[in-house]
Motif scaffolding. Sequence first.
Motif, PDB file in Angstrom:
ATOM      1  N   ILE A   1       0.838  -1.203   0.000  1.00 49.42           N
ATOM      2  CA  ILE A   1       0.000   0.000   0.000  1.00 49.42           C
ATOM      3  C   ILE A   1       0.871   1.251   0.000  1.00 49.42           C
ATOM      4  N   THR A   2       1.891   1.250   0.843  1.00 54.28           N
ATOM      5  CA  THR A   2       2.781   2.413   0.954  1.00 54.28           C
ATOM      6  C   THR A   2       3.472   2.720  -0.361  1.00 54.28           C
ATOM      7  N   ILE A   3       4.042   1.713  -0.989  1.00 48.32           N
ATOM      8  CA  ILE A   3       4.772   1.928  -2.245  1.00 48.32           C
ATOM      9  C   ILE A   3       3.838   2.446  -3.336  1.00 48.32           C
ATOM     10  N   VAL A   4       2.663   1.820  -3.476  1.00 49.02           N
ATOM     11  CA  VAL A   4       1.717   2.238  -4.512  1.00 49.02           C
ATOM     12  C   VAL A   4       1.236   3.668  -4.265  1.00 49.02           C
ATOM     13  N   VAL A   5       0.901   3.974  -3.028  1.00 53.31           N
ATOM     14  CA  VAL A   5       0.408   5.313  -2.694  1.00 53.31           C
ATOM     15  C   VAL A   5       1.482   6.365  -2.941  1.00 53.31           C
ATOM     16  N   LEU A   6       2.712   6.101  -2.505  1.00 52.49           N
ATOM     17  CA  LEU A   6       3.784   7.086  -2.672  1.00 52.49           C
ATOM     18  C   LEU A   6       4.112   7.326  -4.144  1.00 52.49           C
ATOM     19  N   VAL A   7       4.123   6.253  -4.935  1.00 49.87           N
ATOM     20  CA  VAL A   7       4.380   6.420  -6.374  1.00 49.87           C
ATOM     21  C   VAL A   7       3.286   7.270  -7.002  1.00 49.87           C
ATOM     22  N   ARG A   8       2.046   6.989  -6.653  1.00 48.74           N
ATOM     23  CA  ARG A   8       0.918   7.763  -7.198  1.00 48.74           C
ATOM     24  C   ARG A   8       0.993   9.216  -6.759  1.00 48.74           C
ATOM     25  N   GLU A   9       1.207   9.449  -5.469  1.00 55.31           N
ATOM     26  CA  GLU A   9       1.193  10.810  -4.933  1.00 55.31           C
ATOM     27  C   GLU A   9       2.297  11.670  -5.536  1.00 55.31           C
ATOM     28  N   TRP A  10       3.506  11.136  -5.581  1.00 57.90           N
ATOM     29  CA  TRP A  10       4.621  11.941  -6.087  1.00 57.90           C
ATOM     30  C   TRP A  10       4.572  12.095  -7.598  1.00 57.90           C
TER      31      TRP A  10
END
Length: 219
Positions: free
Chosen positions: A115-124
């Motif tokens: 979840i963290t990796i997917v969210v951070l990639v999307r957000e940035w």
Amino acid sequence: MSGTSTGETPAAARPSPPSNWNLPNALTTLRIVLVPFYGWALLYDGGDSILWRSVAWAIFVVAMITDKVDGDIARARNLITDFGKIADPIADKAITGMAFIGLSIIMDTWWMWTITIVVLVREWAVTLLRLSILKAVVIAAAKSGKWKTAAQALALGFLTLPLLEVGDEVGWLEIPGEVAYVVAIALLLVAFALTLWSGYEFFRDVWKQRHTIRRRVEA
């Protein structure tokens, strides 16, 4: 004729741009400064400290409140600056990114890291696009993005609290803590789904606008 008007506003009559030294930018800077303190408090003693997890929660709440307040003040007082446009999204992503990474370290599960990796990639990815190649393309904030932000704030705020740890110290809080933890995980999953959907909407709208601009140029 010397008195003929060109229809242009004299430079002296144009309102000067707001100074970067203003309250909204100060609050944005405060959020950035709070990030390492939040991370340290969250991870103190491996995340098992009830006291410091509570301190981390208080810092996170302050960051979320100032995020809302600085935007309202900037719009109400016309204090929107280039610094604010760049620093504000960076501050938001920094505090939530620290929360995701810190909680992933504490929970140490494959699904939380996913979840963290997917969210951070999307957000940035969205943030960098807004700050770079999309200067000429205006993408209005969608409702799904606002719901995503709210769900993320609630989920990360709840998970920052020592919901499971406090039950080990105070017996009667064990069940309430576990119930609150389950609610927090449910909110996290909702936030994750909204993150994916709002990301899809954003990139879809970007493609549509860029395609429309290209057709106009070629016409």
